[in-house]
Design a protein around this motif. Structure first.
Motif, short mmCIF file in Angstrom:
data_model
loop_
_atom_site.label_atom_id
_atom_site.label_comp_id
_atom_site.label_asym_id
_atom_site.label_seq_id
_atom_site.Cartn_x
_atom_site.Cartn_y
_atom_site.Cartn_z
N GLU A 1 6.37 -8.43 -8.12
CA GLU A 1 7.24 -7.41 -7.53
C GLU A 1 7.22 -6.19 -8.44
O GLU A 1 7.15 -6.33 -9.66
N PHE A 2 7.23 -5.01 -7.86
CA PHE A 2 7.20 -3.80 -8.68
C PHE A 2 8.48 -3.01 -8.47
O PHE A 2 9.01 -2.98 -7.36
N PRO A 3 8.95 -2.34 -9.51
CA PRO A 3 10.16 -1.54 -9.34
C PRO A 3 9.89 -0.34 -8.43
O PRO A 3 8.77 0.14 -8.35
N ARG A 4 10.93 0.14 -7.73
CA ARG A 4 10.76 1.21 -6.76
C ARG A 4 10.30 2.52 -7.38
O ARG A 4 9.75 3.37 -6.71
N ASP A 5 10.57 2.69 -8.68
CA ASP A 5 10.18 3.96 -9.29
C ASP A 5 8.80 3.89 -9.94
O ASP A 5 8.43 4.77 -10.71
N HIS A 6 8.04 2.84 -9.60
CA HIS A 6 6.69 2.73 -10.12
C HIS A 6 5.85 3.90 -9.59
O HIS A 6 5.97 4.29 -8.43
N PRO A 7 4.96 4.49 -10.45
CA PRO A 7 4.17 5.66 -9.99
C PRO A 7 3.28 5.32 -8.79
O PRO A 7 2.94 6.21 -8.00
N LEU B 1 1.43 2.68 -2.96
CA LEU B 1 0.42 1.63 -2.77
C LEU B 1 1.08 0.27 -2.62
O LEU B 1 0.71 -0.52 -1.76
N TRP B 2 2.11 0.01 -3.44
CA TRP B 2 2.74 -1.32 -3.43
C TRP B 2 3.54 -1.56 -2.15
O TRP B 2 3.86 -2.68 -1.83
N THR B 3 3.91 -0.46 -1.48
CA THR B 3 4.73 -0.66 -0.28
C THR B 3 3.93 -0.42 1.01
O THR B 3 4.48 -0.40 2.09
#
Lengths: 316, 231
Positions: A272-278, A282-284
């Motif tokens: 899982e990646f945090p929402r503020d990931h640069p 891509l992750w969403t």
């Protein structure tokens, strides 16, 4: 889940068969005359606009009958007095000619009808849900689109396989010179095929106009997909065009309906990646968002791994 | 029947035919000989309008140079191309049907007769043309052209690459065609076939006709054969 499957399949079939109405004409014209008609989808647009204008005065059904006929006549005239002359100067000249024609038709449409979306409506008669399943409605108009497309497909198949003209067309796909050498008027057949091909594109425009909206960009949007269909199916192959049309139609429809994407995929691996990931975009990413590029992705893959298309034959 | 005079043709910038002249009379078998690349096939293509011709091509007294191929065919000139051009997706029967210029059977040839002459085509009547062997395709291609009841046929290298047994059958069919009063212009490389069946022969070299005569005179003309035909 079953309701998604049923509706996505039905909508995929509607889109797929609509694509086939355009792709069949395009692939026939290409294989017989060697012309990749860039203006093919412009005739689809003309169909929608003519039908819209006719429907304002005489109702939807009059437009349904007359708009494709007018488009077909324009198509036949373009072949007889335009393409046939340009043909003497080679394929590149023909390609450029159809390219120019596509822009010309777009400008003409904007000149007469303006740049705005037209309020082209489905007919009163078909403004009811055909059936309701799992609380979702399937409109009668989509059922009507499906019926017309299937009817056209069966008709085309019968003409091509059962009639003498159909045999001549089939023969001209592989050996147009030989067909002429046997005494058949190949130029006339070319004009007729071009006319019928553009009329089918026009008919597709008539029935798709109210659903996919009638605006000056509609040719470009559908046209690029039709090219994808024809290349994936294999240039010159009618069964290939049908297969690829249904494939693209269903693929897009399922991609939109099934709401899965990277978050679900990553969750499988416990990531899982945090929402503020640069790289948040891509992750969403989900399938619905990439649905419009799927046909082009498929195009690239087919060209790399099977350059002749799914059912195309290698050129001599 | 067919009269060709000062025929010129180009492939792009290369001048392939440089004033070809010859004639074929009614019911005659005439062969056009010569090595590869001297313009024999181009001559035939120019007559059919597949290659743009310049010069005189008169068929049954009318100038046909520059007319569209289908019109030339309808005047009674048949053409069997070198690569046979069988319609691969159509059945043997459908290939023959497309040889007819209209739906009503007429003239010297019928499908029934073709099947009687060549049982191997009859057995494969419903098989796609593309599935036939080279020899079968050659016979089918010739029969297909005959279905259009031509008064003259141009046949380009009918025996190239075929087994001796099929070459015999092709030879028999050529004689049968001639026996029905149909003139033949045969483009050949195999001297023995041409010598056996032709009334007259022309030899081409460098885009022109360089020799003409009868089979007898060619048999004796050793220096002509050495210069223009033998490799």
């Amino acid at each position: 889940m079953p309701e998604i499957l049923v509706f996505a399949t039905l909508n995929g079939l509607v889109t797929g068969l609509l694509l086939f109405m355009l792709a069949s004409g395009l692939t026939l014209i290409f294989s017989m005359m060697g012309v990749l008609n860039f203006a093919h989808a412009s005739f689809y647009m003309l169909g929608a606009y003519f039908a819209y204008s006719i429907s304002l005065h005489f109702g939807y059904w009059t437009g349904l009958i007359f708009a494709p006929v007018i488009v077909g006549i324009i198509g036949a005239l373009v072949e007889r007095y335009g393409l046939r002359r340009v043909h003497q100067h080679g394929h590149v000249a023909e390609l450029v000619f159809t390219f120019g024609l596509a822009f010309l038709i777009e400008e003409v449409v904007q000149f007469f009808w303006g740049p705005d979306t037209k309020n082209y409506q489905t007919p009163e008669l078909l403004n009811f849900p055909l059936f309701t399943l799992f609380g979702q409605e399937f409109s009668a108009y989509r059922g009507f689109m499906l019926a017309i497309s299937i009817g056209i497909f069966i008709g085309l198949y019968q003409v091509l396989t059962r009639s003498r003209v159909g045999l001549i067309i089939q023969a001209a796909i592989t050996h147009p010179h030989m067909v002429a050498n046997l005494g058949h008027n190949v130029p006339l057949i070319f004009t007729a095929v071009f006319g019928v091909g553009t009329a089918l594109a026009g008919l597709a425009g008539v029935i798709a106009g109210p659903v996919l909206t009638t605006y000056p960009g509609m040719a470009l949007v559908l046209g690029s997909i039709v090219f994808v269909v024809v290349v994936i199916g294999g240039l010159g192959s009618l069964p290939g065009a049908l297969l690829a049309s249904l494939l693209i139609g269903l693929l897009q429809s399922y991609a939109i309906a099934v709401d899965v994407g990277m978050p679900e995929l990553l969750a499988v691996f416990g990531l899982e990646f945090p929402r503020d990931h640069p790289l948040d975009d891509l992750w969403t990413l989900n399938l619905t968002r990439i649905a419009p590029i799927l046909p082009f992705l498929l195009l690239v893959l087919v060209l790399i791994f099977r350059p002749t298309g799914l059912m195309g034959k290698r050129e001599q | 029947m067919l009269e060709v005079a000062d025929l010129n043709a180009w492939y792009g910038k290369s001048h392939v035919l440089r004033g070809v002249s010859f004639a074929v009379g009614g019911g005659e078998i005439v062969s056009l000989l010569g090595r590869n690349g001297v313009g024999r096939s181009t001559t035939v293509k120019a007559i059919m309008g597949e290659v743009h011709p310049e010069g005189l091509i008169r068929f049954k007294g009318e100038q046909i140079a520059g007319r569209p191929s289908y019109e030339i065919a309808r005047r009674g000139l048949g053409y069997v191309p070198e690569n046979r051009e069988i319609f691969p997706t159509l059945t043997v029967r459908q290939n023959l049907l497309l040889g007819m210029k209209s739906t009503s059977p007429s003239g010297r040839w019928s499908i029934k007769e073709v099947f009687a002459m060549f049982p191997l085509l009859a057995d494969r009547a419903e098989v796609p043309g593309g599935a036939l062997s080279g020899g079968e395709q050659q016979l089918l291609s010739m029969c297909r052209t005959l279905m259009g009841d031509p008064d003259m046929v141009l046949i380009d290298e009918p025996t190239e690459g075929l087994a001796p047994k099929i070459v015999e059958q092709v030879g028999d069919l050529l004689r049968e065609i001639a026996s029905r009063g149909v003139a033949i212009l045969l483009v050949e490389q195999k001297l023995n076939i041409a010598l056996r069946i032709s009334n007259r022969l022309y030899i081409m070299g460098q885009g022109q006709v360089v020799w003409e005569g009868t089979p007898e005179s060619l048999k004796q003309a050793n220096e002509v054969r050495a210069e223009w035909l033998e490799v």
